[in-house]
Motif scaffolding. Structure first.
Motif, mmCIF file in Angstrom:
data_model
loop_
_atom_site.group_PDB
_atom_site.id
_atom_site.type_symbol
_atom_site.label_atom_id
_atom_site.label_comp_id
_atom_site.label_asym_id
_atom_site.label_seq_id
_atom_site.Cartn_x
_atom_site.Cartn_y
_atom_site.Cartn_z
ATOM 1 N N LEU A 81 0.837 -1.244 -0.146
ATOM 2 C CA LEU A 81 -0.103 0.009 -0.006
ATOM 3 C C LEU A 81 0.803 1.086 -0.090
ATOM 4 O O LEU A 81 0.508 2.349 -0.913
ATOM 5 N N LEU A 82 2.061 1.504 0.804
ATOM 6 C CA LEU A 82 2.608 2.519 0.802
ATOM 7 C C LEU A 82 3.459 2.691 -0.624
ATOM 8 O O LEU A 82 3.842 4.046 -1.049
ATOM 9 N N CYS A 83 3.871 1.566 -1.195
ATOM 10 C CA CYS A 83 4.505 1.518 -2.526
ATOM 11 C C CYS A 83 3.461 2.260 -3.494
ATOM 12 O O CYS A 83 3.790 3.043 -4.343
ATOM 13 N N LEU A 84 2.346 1.598 -3.634
ATOM 14 C CA LEU A 84 1.468 2.168 -4.290
ATOM 15 C C LEU A 84 0.996 3.575 -4.103
ATOM 16 O O LEU A 84 0.772 4.267 -5.110
ATOM 17 N N LEU A 85 0.925 4.061 -2.895
ATOM 18 C CA LEU A 85 0.707 5.356 -2.532
ATOM 19 C C LEU A 85 1.922 6.173 -2.979
ATOM 20 O O LEU A 85 1.587 7.405 -3.473
ATOM 21 N N GLY A 86 3.045 5.896 -2.824
ATOM 22 C CA GLY A 86 4.250 6.681 -3.364
ATOM 23 C C GLY A 86 4.139 6.659 -4.835
ATOM 24 O O GLY A 86 4.343 7.809 -5.563
ATOM 25 N N LEU A 87 4.008 5.504 -5.527
ATOM 26 C CA LEU A 87 3.848 5.507 -7.027
ATOM 27 C C LEU A 87 2.714 6.707 -7.546
ATOM 28 O O LEU A 87 2.898 7.198 -8.485
ATOM 29 N N SER A 88 1.584 6.615 -7.089
ATOM 30 C CA SER A 88 0.544 7.285 -7.194
ATOM 31 C C SER A 88 0.722 8.635 -7.158
ATOM 32 O O SER A 88 0.345 9.369 -8.103
ATOM 33 N N LEU A 89 1.337 8.993 -5.875
ATOM 34 C CA LEU A 89 1.663 10.417 -5.758
ATOM 35 C C LEU A 89 2.710 11.071 -6.899
ATOM 36 O O LEU A 89 2.750 12.036 -7.405
ATOM 37 N N TYR A 90 3.874 10.135 -6.953
ATOM 38 C CA TYR A 90 4.724 10.749 -8.146
ATOM 39 C C TYR A 90 4.106 10.691 -9.516
ATOM 40 O O TYR A 90 4.539 11.792 -9.875
ATOM 41 N N TYR A 91 3.385 9.628 -9.786
ATOM 42 C CA TYR A 91 2.737 10.065 -11.289
ATOM 43 C C TYR A 91 1.760 11.274 -11.364
ATOM 44 O O TYR A 91 1.703 11.924 -12.484
ATOM 45 N N SER A 92 0.811 11.382 -10.192
ATOM 46 C CA SER A 92 -0.070 12.562 -10.305
ATOM 47 C C SER A 92 0.942 13.664 -10.289
ATOM 48 O O SER A 92 0.395 14.727 -10.931
ATOM 49 N N ARG A 93 2.073 14.022 -9.589
ATOM 50 C CA ARG A 93 2.945 15.068 -9.723
ATOM 51 C C ARG A 93 3.444 15.292 -10.912
ATOM 52 O O ARG A 93 3.477 16.532 -11.516
ATOM 53 N N ARG A 94 4.019 14.101 -11.765
ATOM 54 C CA ARG A 94 4.236 14.312 -13.108
ATOM 55 C C ARG A 94 3.293 14.693 -14.013
ATOM 56 O O ARG A 94 3.546 15.679 -14.975
ATOM 57 N N VAL A 95 2.165 14.323 -13.898
ATOM 58 C CA VAL A 95 1.023 14.684 -14.510
ATOM 59 C C VAL A 95 0.649 16.092 -14.533
ATOM 60 O O VAL A 95 0.429 17.018 -15.460
ATOM 61 N N LYS A 96 0.680 16.621 -13.281
ATOM 62 C CA LYS A 96 0.529 18.189 -13.119
ATOM 63 C C LYS A 96 1.777 19.010 -13.677
ATOM 64 O O LYS A 96 1.348 20.090 -14.268
ATOM 65 N N LYS A 97 2.880 18.403 -13.692
ATOM 66 C CA LYS A 97 4.002 19.321 -14.327
ATOM 67 C C LYS A 97 3.905 19.326 -15.810
ATOM 68 O O LYS A 97 4.396 20.516 -16.245
ATOM 69 N N SER A 98 3.485 18.353 -16.406
ATOM 70 C CA SER A 98 3.400 18.267 -17.771
ATOM 71 C C SER A 98 2.146 18.929 -18.424
ATOM 72 O O SER A 98 2.081 19.226 -19.610
ATOM 73 N N ALA A 99 1.198 19.134 -17.451
ATOM 74 C CA ALA A 99 0.116 19.758 -17.929
ATOM 75 C C ALA A 99 0.200 21.255 -18.318
ATOM 76 O O ALA A 99 0.979 22.002 -17.373
#
Length: 516
Positions: free
Chosen positions: A498-516
């Motif tokens: 769960l912690l790994c999934l949360l970390g990956l999810s937050l990382y992916y969301s941050r990258r999406v925000k930066k590329s938007a």
């Protein structure tokens, strides 16, 4: 006050509020005795529909109202004990029940509030939902001694996904229910199929690993056991004039079954205090030895010198198969003392304040002392017995902490007469079977009024006595060897995932925000 009423009126004019409430009510039918386990996924899908991307306060409200339905219907059996045995007027018993349900509903409300908060600041939703709900359920099973009843994973005790229980336990199955529910919501409402497919693929992978790393198999040995269900009315159990009739009843019911390898009696089957029942226990000890067997019974041990009182299991008869002597003497070490006590029923918080208020807070045998959290397995006729008394079986970490590689069976006793002919005893048996699935040890469960039975976690077969009958169940229990992954590692692999999934999810969301 006017503002609060106006706010509530606005909330209940929201269709999603009613949807969340109905989804919570329907969730009850996913548990025993109804067993409609697919409903759990659809109830969570509706909750996701109501709360997905909602503001923090609104998400908390949907979580709260969902849980009101969930617990009001799911633990309605608690009202039976309050109203019938607690001596409370109906309005007072309903008020107490309402307070309990509202308290339990705070935890899902917290989970949805945390989910919405993390989503607001990160854009992620599923991973925060899973870890927030897991955290809130851990809190519910820990704070104020804990009340982990009706966790989501129990809905899957008899579903095909129970193959995952030996790896991830009920805790991991709860996470799976949440993830599948979210996937269904996204599929039906947004035509987005990836979350559901990813969840099912992950579940299939874990199931494949469960098959590959299955260390449990039948050992080739079996245990013949006699489970004695006395069916003593709750109103008679603690009346002194009924002590000897009760003790003689259990003795007479056992008389034809001394040829079993092990005889088991329920929680506090002997209503007399242990010090006062010494002659009776010594007689049982001699009878068991004469018949080359052992007997385990529940009894209350009040120690006059320390004034400690323990809800206890004691073994009489043969400790080892090659023994020719009895073992019973007062305070002999082959005993188990209940650790996880039931609030109000076995201890009363703030008792100086509460006991004078109502009979509910002054029930017989409601001042127990705690046994140690980790205790040795009982040994009876050479078999190693992992014991849990009543409410304790709902605490997976406690049961697992007392598990040993040489534990032969999981043995639990109870007195569910408190809950009458409700769904409470069936839920209790379902919880017990989940512990057997997690640890991959056969379950032997004996109660005063039912559900009394044995359960094989490999074949997933169950034998039971009818409720409210005085009867004896004879069964051959096939013993199992090997340690399940859950028995070895508990919840930690699921938390790590769960912690790994949360970390990956937050990382992916941050990258999406930066590329938007």
């Amino acid at each position: 006050m006017a503002k609060i009423l106006t706010r509530l009126k606005q909330q209940f004019s929201d269709k999603k509020t009613w949807l969340a409430l109905v989804a919570g009510l329907v969730l009850t039918f996913a548990y025993a005795p109804f067993g409609a386990w697919p409903l759990a996924f659809f109830s969570i899908a509706v909750l996701c529909y109501c709360s997905y991307q909602a503001p923090v306060k609104q998400a908390a409200w949907y979580g709260f109202i969902f849980a009101i339905g969930w617990f009001a219907a799911g633990i309605s059996w608690v009202h039976v004990s309050i109203a019938q045995f607690g001596g409370m007027p109906l309005p007072a018993s309903i008020a107490i029940m309402a307070l309990l349900v509202a308290y339990l509903a705070l935890y899902p409300a917290l989970a949805l509030a945390l989910t919405a908060f993390i989503h607001k600041h990160s854009g992620a939703w599923l991973a925060p939902l899973l870890i927030s709900f897991a955290f809130s359920e851990w809190l519910r099973g820990t704070l104020l001694t804990g009340f982990p009843w009706l966790s989501l994973g129990y809905t899957q005790t008899d579903s095909p996904v129970n193959i995952l229980a030996p790896m991830v336990g009920e805790f991991g199955l709860s996470v799976l229910v949440l993830a599948v529910g979210y996937g269904l919501y996204r599929l039906f409402c947004a035509k987005v199929w990836q979350p559901l497919v990813a969840t099912l693929a992950t579940g299939a992978l874990v199931a494949a690993l469960a098959t590959v790393f299955n260390y449990n198999q039948y050992s080739g040995k079996q245990l013949n056991v006699a489970l004695v269900q006395g069916n003593i009315k709750q109103s008679m159990r603690w009346q002194p004039e009924n002590f000897w009739p009760t003790m003689l009843k259990y003795q007479d019911m056992t008389r034809l079954h001394w040829d079993a390898d092990l005889v088991v009696w329920p929680e506090a089957a002997i209503p007399e205090l242990e010090q006062l029942a010494g002659e009776y226990l010594t007689s049982l000890d001699k009878a068991a030895v004469f018949n080359d067997t052992a007997l385990i019974t529940g009894i209350v041990d009040y120690q006059y010198d320390t004034r400690n009182v323990y809800n206890t299991l004691v073994v009489v008869g043969k400790k080892q198969r090659d023994s020719s002597a009895g073992q019973y003497r007062y305070l002999h070490k082959n005993r188990y003392r209940k650790h996880q006590l039931l609030p109000i029923g076995e201890f009363v918080p703030f008792e100086d304040l509460l006991r004078p208020l109502a009979p509910l807070f002054d029930l017989p045998m409601s001042s127990f002392s705690r046994g140690e959290r980790v205790q040795d397995n009982l040994i009876a006729n050479g078999y190693h017995i992992l014991a849990a008394i009543c409410y304790e079986i709902a605490f997976p970490d406690l049961v697992r902490d007392n598990y040993r590689s040489d534990s032969d069976i999981l043995f639990t006793v109870s007195n569910d007469a408190w809950f009458g002919d409700s769904h409470g005893p069936h839920q209790h048996m379902q919880i017990s079977r989940m512990r057997a699935l997690e640890l991959q040890r056969p379950l032997v469960r004996v109660t005063n009024t039912g559900v009394t039975g044995v359960y094989d976690p490999i074949s997933q077969s169950q034998l039971s006595l009818a409720q409210f009958d005085a009867d004896v169940l004879r069964a051959d229990v096939r013993l199992i060897s090997g340690d399940s992954l859950y028995a070895q590692y508990g919840r930690w692999p699921t938390w790590l995932a769960l912690l790994c999934l949360l970390g990956l999810s937050l990382y992916y969301s941050r990258r999406v925000k930066k590329s938007a």
